[in-house]
Scaffold this active site. Structure first.
Site, short mmCIF file in Angstrom:
data_model
loop_
_atom_site.label_atom_id
_atom_site.label_comp_id
_atom_site.label_asym_id
_atom_site.label_seq_id
_atom_site.Cartn_x
_atom_site.Cartn_y
_atom_site.Cartn_z
N ASP A 128 78.71 -53.94 67.00
CA ASP A 128 77.39 -53.47 66.62
C ASP A 128 76.42 -54.15 67.60
O ASP A 128 76.81 -55.09 68.31
CB ASP A 128 77.10 -53.90 65.17
CG ASP A 128 75.69 -53.56 64.73
OD1 ASP A 128 75.21 -52.46 65.05
OD2 ASP A 128 75.07 -54.41 64.08
N ASP A 138 72.39 -54.56 67.09
CA ASP A 138 71.29 -55.28 66.45
C ASP A 138 71.83 -56.34 65.50
O ASP A 138 72.55 -56.03 64.56
CB ASP A 138 70.40 -54.30 65.69
CG ASP A 138 69.71 -53.32 66.62
OD1 ASP A 138 68.57 -53.59 66.99
OD2 ASP A 138 70.33 -52.31 66.99
#
Length: 213
Positions: A8, A10
């Protein structure tokens, strides 16, 4: 046998949530919408369409479309990320990527951010070279916790879901990884708000705690 890591972005590659929260609250306030930090945290890891679509649905009197709100927030967020040089990649992420690359794994990225923002972040921190495949959930019909984004990354990498290890800091991301049939490492980032990472196969508090074998 595991063949790929999927990151991922963020909250895993850089500490985005304090900046996201600041930009979201400022834009919503312009339209008379107040949102608590606790409510904001429930949308960590989900797409702009999901978040602002919900805000518009709950506050029809604001008179804006979700696209308008998302653009305003995106512009403000981009300004903050570009101008605030104190923002850095999360400690240990570059070293982790180096270890994964050296061990011969494929590396992909599945983020709910727009492709423009993904490219801005990866270029800003000089990390783009590590990723063979990058997928934006903003371009997909369903966002996390739906597994589509991680399944799409795996397909583009040419590996089976069971051969993937996902690293995500949000409850929605952990749920998406497990629904995709992937091993999941939950990164417990205190700046990502209260997240339910209990579904992860492993929870770490630092990228240095991830052992690559």
């Amino acid at each position: 046998m595991k063949k790929a890591y999927i990151f991922d972005m963020d909250g895993v590659i850089y500490d985005s949530e304090p900046i996201h929260a600041r930009a979201k609250k400022q834009v919503l306030a312009e339209y008379g919408i107040d949102i608590s930090a606790e409510r904001l945290a429930t949308f960590v890891g989900r797409s702009s369409r999901d978040f602002y679509g919900t805000m518009v649905e709950e506050n029809p009197a604001c008179g804006a479309s979700w696209q308008e709100l998302a653009k305003k927030k995106h512009d403000l967020y981009r300004k903050l990320l570009t101008e605030d040089r104190s923002i850095q990649a999360i400690p240990g992420v570059r070293e982790l990527l180096e270890r994964i690359k050296a061990a011969g794994y494929l590396i992909g990225l599945g983020s709910s951010s727009t492709m423009e923002m993904i490219n801005l972040v990866l270029n800003r921190f000089d990390l783009k070279k590590y990723f063979s495949v990058v997928v934006s959930g903003d371009e997909l019909p369903r966002s996390k916790p739906d597994p589509l984004i991680f399944l799409t990354v795996a397909e583009k990498l040419g590996v089976a879901p069971s051969e993937c290890i996902v690293i995500d800091d949000a409850g929605a991301g952990v749920a998406a990884a497990k629904a995709a049939g992937m091993y999941c490492i939950g990164y417990d980032n205190p700046n990502s708000g209260p997240q339910n990472l209990s579904g992860a196969d492993m929870i770490v508090g630092s990228h240095y705690d991830i052992i690559v074998v």
